[in-house]
Design an enzyme around this catalytic site. Structure first.
Site, PDB file in Angstrom:
ATOM      1  N   TYR A 202       9.970  46.110 101.938  1.00 53.26           N
ATOM      2  CA  TYR A 202       8.935  47.128 101.765  1.00 53.26           C
ATOM      3  C   TYR A 202       8.228  47.418 103.080  1.00 53.26           C
ATOM      4  O   TYR A 202       7.847  48.562 103.359  1.00 53.26           O
ATOM      5  CB  TYR A 202       7.919  46.687 100.708  1.00 53.26           C
ATOM      6  CG  TYR A 202       8.431  46.785  99.291  1.00 53.26           C
ATOM      7  CD1 TYR A 202       8.159  47.900  98.504  1.00 53.26           C
ATOM      8  CD2 TYR A 202       9.204  45.765  98.736  1.00 53.26           C
ATOM      9  CE1 TYR A 202       8.635  48.003  97.211  1.00 53.26           C
ATOM     10  CE2 TYR A 202       9.685  45.857  97.438  1.00 53.26           C
ATOM     11  CZ  TYR A 202       9.402  46.973  96.680  1.00 53.26           C
ATOM     12  OH  TYR A 202       9.881  47.074  95.400  1.00 53.26           O
TER      13      TYR A 202
ATOM     14  N   CYS B  37      11.944  47.247  88.702  1.00 51.22           N
ATOM     15  CA  CYS B  37      11.013  46.540  89.581  1.00 51.22           C
ATOM     16  C   CYS B  37      11.492  45.124  89.898  1.00 51.22           C
ATOM     17  O   CYS B  37      11.740  44.336  88.973  1.00 51.22           O
ATOM     18  CB  CYS B  37       9.639  46.489  88.915  1.00 51.22           C
ATOM     19  SG  CYS B  37       8.447  45.451  89.778  1.00 51.22           S
TER      20      CYS B  37
END
Length: 338
Positions: free
Chosen positions: A173, A42
């Site tokens: 994203y 992450c």
């Protein structure tokens, strides 16, 4: 995840409880009380792991490392024996969230800080977390810890970090999770406009704020280190690869080769997370073998720019703890733990 126009919308309503010196939120700064739940896959957790290393808090705040893959329920501690974190005694990170907030309805995210005494989540506000590591936890910093958030630069840095978050950190994203051509095109153009601006900025600066590493670098780096491995192909951010942008590529390589940055990165876990978990983007679950990693260790070519890497009086962090050394098979670095 995506609105009616097909634009990706990140839920930024995080648990805003803070761990502070005065304990005003009920959680005072205290050594060996809190556990940082993170995952090497992450990027948001990556910045917390980097800050923890640079400040020398790895001997003060323990870490629970989740595995790279999970389902919609939660990040899981499947890297530990029996799939259970040895300190928190849980398999699903959601158990720490639910213990404080029964039936917690928002995303179970990393990084999160858990109170080891109660097993309850304290915060998952990654934006504030690293700032607090630098300010609220100062009494526990190692000797020679850098000042990553100097007061004289905060106004400019805050503006830059906000720009980087919306256009780059979250911008990739917005490209990858767009569900309409129009939304994707808009996000793609914003991302590359931002990267072009950063490429220009780094033409005359060693780091984003000047000759020394700052919080801004800690925030940009996790996106750059994942760019060619994941975002270029998986998220369709493919105008160019990072290694085709000389200033950003040199800057990213220098940080990768700097203690506290590259030694937090596991490229296998990074790719497994994105390509296996994001079944809507990659329904086959096939994880690509490339790209080659040896380029990360080539000379960065930025020695002509002024550098005071750790700031006045600052020093590099010591090697990572032995238990936190990245699997040598998953990184081009060869690091000995302490």
């Amino acid at each position: 995840m995506a609105d009616k126009s097909g634009s990706y919308k990140r839920d930024t309503n995080y648990i805003q409880t803070r761990i502070t010196r005065d304990g005003e939120d009920g959680y005072p700064v205290e050594a060996h009380r809190y556990r940082l739940a993170a995952a090497r896959a992450c990027p948001w957790a990556n910045r917390a792991l980097i800050a923890r290393r640079l400040y020398g808090l790895d001997d003060v705040i323990s870490v629970a490392m989740a595995g790279p893959t999970h389902d919609e329920r939660s990040w899981t501690f499947d890297l530990d024996p029996g799939g259970v974190d040895p300190v928190l005694g849980i398999h699903f990170l959601r158990d720490a969230y639910n213990k404080r907030f029964p039936n917690y309805e928002r995303g179970i995210t990393v990084p999160a800080i858990v109170d080891e005494r109660t097993g309850e989540v304290v915060t998952n506000d990654f934006n504030q977390m690293t700032l607090d590591f630098g300010t609220e936890w100062k009494e526990f910093h190692r000797a020679g810890a850098p000042d990553l958030y100097p007061e004289a630069q905060r106004e400019e840095m805050d503006e830059l970090m906000e720009f980087v978050f919306h256009t780059v950190n979250n911008g990739v994203y917005k490209c990858g999770f767009a569900t309409s051509q129009e939304a994707y095109d808009k996000a793609y153009d914003e991302l590359w406009s931002a990267l072009d601006q950063l490429e220009k900025r780094l033409e005359s600066r060693r780091y984003l704020m000047g000759p020394s590493i700052s919080e801004a670098d800690v925030r940009l780096y996790p996106t750059l280190v994942r760019f060619d491995a994941v975002y270029h192909g998986h998220f369709k951010c493919n105008r160019q690869k990072l290694d085709e942008l000389p200033n950003l590529w040199g800057y990213a390589r220098e940080l990768f080769q700097t203690p506290g940055f590259g030694d937090t990165n596991d490229f296998v876990q990074i790719k497994e997370h994105y390509y296996i978990v994001h079944t809507d983007v990659n329904p086959t679950g096939i994880v690509p073998k490339g790209p080659a990693l040896d380029g990360w260790l080539t000379p960065h070519g930025r020695d002509h720019l002024e550098a005071n890497t750790w700031g006045d009086g600052g020093t590099p962090p010591p090697p990572p703890l032995k238990a936190e050394v990245v699997d040598p098979a998953n990184t081009p670095l060869h690091v000995e733990g302490r």
